[in-house]
Motif scaffolding. Sequence first.
Motif, PDB file in Angstrom:
ATOM      1  N   LEU A 129       0.817  -1.216   0.000  1.00 55.18           N
ATOM      2  CA  LEU A 129       0.000   0.000   0.000  1.00 55.18           C
ATOM      3  C   LEU A 129       0.849   1.265   0.000  1.00 55.18           C
ATOM      4  N   ALA A 130       2.048   1.201   0.588  1.00 55.89           N
ATOM      5  CA  ALA A 130       2.896   2.385   0.691  1.00 55.89           C
ATOM      6  C   ALA A 130       3.761   2.597  -0.539  1.00 55.89           C
ATOM      7  N   ARG A 131       4.116   1.520  -1.261  1.00 59.92           N
ATOM      8  CA  ARG A 131       5.119   1.624  -2.326  1.00 59.92           C
ATOM      9  C   ARG A 131       4.579   1.460  -3.736  1.00 59.92           C
ATOM     10  N   PHE A 132       3.375   0.945  -3.882  1.00 58.39           N
ATOM     11  CA  PHE A 132       2.861   0.657  -5.225  1.00 58.39           C
ATOM     12  C   PHE A 132       1.547   1.402  -5.432  1.00 58.39           C
ATOM     13  N   ASP A 133       1.409   1.967  -6.620  1.00 60.78           N
ATOM     14  CA  ASP A 133       0.174   2.635  -7.016  1.00 60.78           C
ATOM     15  C   ASP A 133      -0.606   1.710  -7.945  1.00 60.78           C
ATOM     16  N   ARG A 196       6.487   4.594   4.125  1.00 60.40           N
ATOM     17  CA  ARG A 196       6.568   5.777   3.264  1.00 60.40           C
ATOM     18  C   ARG A 196       7.748   6.667   3.608  1.00 60.40           C
ATOM     19  N   THR A 197       8.253   6.565   4.834  1.00 60.20           N
ATOM     20  CA  THR A 197       9.397   7.387   5.234  1.00 60.20           C
ATOM     21  C   THR A 197      10.731   6.774   4.842  1.00 60.20           C
ATOM     22  N   LEU A 198      10.753   5.513   4.441  1.00 60.81           N
ATOM     23  CA  LEU A 198      12.010   4.859   4.085  1.00 60.81           C
ATOM     24  C   LEU A 198      12.471   5.321   2.705  1.00 60.81           C
ATOM     25  N   PRO A 199      13.776   5.444   2.476  1.00 63.40           N
ATOM     26  CA  PRO A 199      14.282   5.923   1.174  1.00 63.40           C
ATOM     27  C   PRO A 199      14.012   4.920   0.064  1.00 63.40           C
ATOM     28  N   THR A 200      13.603   5.427  -1.087  1.00 60.26           N
ATOM     29  CA  THR A 200      13.329   4.565  -2.243  1.00 60.26           C
ATOM     30  C   THR A 200      14.591   4.201  -3.009  1.00 60.26           C
ATOM     31  N   SER A 201      15.679   4.940  -2.805  1.00 59.18           N
ATOM     32  CA  SER A 201      16.904   4.683  -3.574  1.00 59.18           C
ATOM     33  C   SER A 201      17.482   3.301  -3.264  1.00 59.18           C
ATOM     34  N   VAL A 202      17.324   2.829  -2.022  1.00 62.71           N
ATOM     35  CA  VAL A 202      17.855   1.510  -1.660  1.00 62.71           C
ATOM     36  C   VAL A 202      17.102   0.416  -2.398  1.00 62.71           C
ATOM     37  N   GLN A 219      14.798  -8.841   2.383  1.00 65.13           N
ATOM     38  CA  GLN A 219      16.214  -8.647   2.673  1.00 65.13           C
ATOM     39  C   GLN A 219      16.648  -7.191   2.724  1.00 65.13           C
ATOM     40  N   VAL A 220      15.845  -6.284   2.190  1.00 68.90           N
ATOM     41  CA  VAL A 220      16.243  -4.873   2.153  1.00 68.90           C
ATOM     42  C   VAL A 220      15.293  -4.010   2.978  1.00 68.90           C
ATOM     43  N   MET A 221      14.013  -4.009   2.615  1.00 73.57           N
ATOM     44  CA  MET A 221      13.070  -3.084   3.223  1.00 73.57           C
ATOM     45  C   MET A 221      12.654  -3.505   4.634  1.00 73.57           C
ATOM     46  N   LEU A 222      12.442  -4.799   4.847  1.00 69.54           N
ATOM     47  CA  LEU A 222      12.003  -5.255   6.163  1.00 69.54           C
ATOM     48  C   LEU A 222      13.047  -5.006   7.246  1.00 69.54           C
ATOM     49  N   PRO A 223      14.359  -5.267   6.993  1.00 69.21           N
ATOM     50  CA  PRO A 223      15.344  -4.897   8.026  1.00 69.21           C
ATOM     51  C   PRO A 223      15.401  -3.391   8.295  1.00 69.21           C
ATOM     52  N   MET A 224      15.162  -2.573   7.265  1.00 71.71           N
ATOM     53  CA  MET A 224      15.152  -1.129   7.494  1.00 71.71           C
ATOM     54  C   MET A 224      13.957  -0.691   8.345  1.00 71.71           C
ATOM     55  N   ALA A 225      12.895  -1.471   8.310  1.00 72.16           N
ATOM     56  CA  ALA A 225      11.688  -1.141   9.072  1.00 72.16           C
ATOM     57  C   ALA A 225      11.692  -1.764  10.463  1.00 72.16           C
ATOM     58  N   LYS A 226      12.837  -2.209  10.943  1.00 70.79           N
ATOM     59  CA  LYS A 226      12.906  -2.883  12.244  1.00 70.79           C
ATOM     60  C   LYS A 226      12.384  -2.027  13.394  1.00 70.79           C
ATOM     61  N   PRO A 227      12.726  -0.722  13.496  1.00 70.75           N
ATOM     62  CA  PRO A 227      12.155   0.079  14.601  1.00 70.75           C
ATOM     63  C   PRO A 227      10.637   0.128  14.584  1.00 70.75           C
ATOM     64  N   GLY A 228      10.049   0.271  13.408  1.00 72.91           N
ATOM     65  CA  GLY A 228       8.597   0.296  13.321  1.00 72.91           C
ATOM     66  C   GLY A 228       7.983  -1.052  13.662  1.00 72.91           C
ATOM     67  N   LEU A 229       8.621  -2.143  13.235  1.00 74.84           N
ATOM     68  CA  LEU A 229       8.116  -3.476  13.555  1.00 74.84           C
ATOM     69  C   LEU A 229       8.150  -3.731  15.058  1.00 74.84           C
ATOM     70  N   ILE A 230       9.214  -3.297  15.714  1.00 69.99           N
ATOM     71  CA  ILE A 230       9.304  -3.498  17.166  1.00 69.99           C
ATOM     72  C   ILE A 230       8.240  -2.671  17.881  1.00 69.99           C
ATOM     73  N   SER A 231       8.032  -1.446  17.446  1.00 69.66           N
ATOM     74  CA  SER A 231       7.037  -0.592  18.092  1.00 69.66           C
ATOM     75  C   SER A 231       5.634  -1.173  17.964  1.00 69.66           C
ATOM     76  N   VAL A 232       5.222  -1.505  16.740  1.00 69.90           N
ATOM     77  CA  VAL A 232       3.882  -2.042  16.556  1.00 69.90           C
ATOM     78  C   VAL A 232       3.778  -3.431  17.167  1.00 69.90           C
ATOM     79  N   GLY A 233       4.894  -4.158  17.222  1.00 66.37           N
ATOM     80  CA  GLY A 233       4.880  -5.470  17.873  1.00 66.37           C
ATOM     81  C   GLY A 233       4.626  -5.363  19.360  1.00 66.37           C
ATOM     82  N   ILE A 234       5.210  -4.354  20.013  1.00 61.23           N
ATOM     83  CA  ILE A 234       4.975  -4.150  21.437  1.00 61.23           C
ATOM     84  C   ILE A 234       3.515  -3.788  21.686  1.00 61.23           C
ATOM     85  N   PHE A 235       2.960  -2.899  20.869  1.00 59.00           N
ATOM     86  CA  PHE A 235       1.559  -2.517  21.040  1.00 59.00           C
ATOM     87  C   PHE A 235       0.628  -3.719  20.856  1.00 59.00           C
TER      88      PHE A 235
END
Length: 311
Positions: A129-133, A196-202, A219-235
């Motif tokens: 939803l965030a990366r594809f139109d 949506r806040t993660l850089p698209t260049s990677v 292998q690329v985007m999910l490791p970059m989203a680790k802080p968000g995954l931990i936050s929503v995982g705690i909630f």
Amino acid sequence: MKITDTAPTGVETPGSPGGSGPEVVKTTAAPRKESKGEGATLNVFSHGVLIIWAIMVVTPLLWAVMTSFKTDRAIFTSPWSLPDKLHFENWSRAWTEAHMSDYFLNTILVVGGSLLGTLLFGSMAAYVLARFDFPGNRFIYFLFIGGMSFPIILALVPLFYVMQNMALLNTLHGLIVVYIAYSLPFTVFFLTAFFRTLPTSVAEAAFVDGASHTRTFFQVMLPMAKPGLISVGIFNFLGQWNQYLLPTVLNTEPEKKVLSQGLVQLAVSQGYKGDWSGLFAGLVMAMLPVLAAYIIFQRQVVAGLTAGAVK
């Protein structure tokens, strides 16, 4: 020459033409102490409110832990005093006789499975939803948003019959599926904004190197989203661990009850006899994993909440 000292402003001005000589007015700025005083007052007030709030939150927790080591008589005769000694038999009695061990295991299985499923499916949906139109992108996104505002109590009766028809009633895996569906709307909403806040260049560099969409995501985007995954995982962990309404309706077999049901069962089954020390011991047992999870991942939670503020 006439020199006049006035209130300090740091400005010199020549005299008016036609006078006896140039008139110089020397002014210097006086430091304003009002702003510093206001800031100090606000700082003291905010710290005072935080201290009062911390006392209101911590005091019941410490009292519950202290009470779990007391005898039933000491709980009623001296509720605010320290225990005469640490009665660990309260914990062992709650763990064995009150079947808290079985409830604890069922809760770990249900919450662990539902948490993994929620993070996996939620992150995949949020990434798309965030990366594809594509046609219907915003419609699907707003469907998830609508799921957050839908009261779960309105879905209990149809959900009960759906689970019954699918032979998922009174099963742990059925409860896992319901927990995942219950937690997906908030997870997708939170992670969509984060992706949506993660850089698209990677991701573009990974595509240039020949990586597929699946490999780029895992292998690329999910490791970059680790802080968000931990936050929503705690909630989600907090909400699923303390969930009571869903298991009460969908999970009625005694041997498959979770911790929230077990605590209620322990309190109700006592009647007028009252094993209050065992009840408080079971309450602390149910509370410790939540506190431990937040203490361990406290920095990651704060990083995940503030990561979207700066792009």
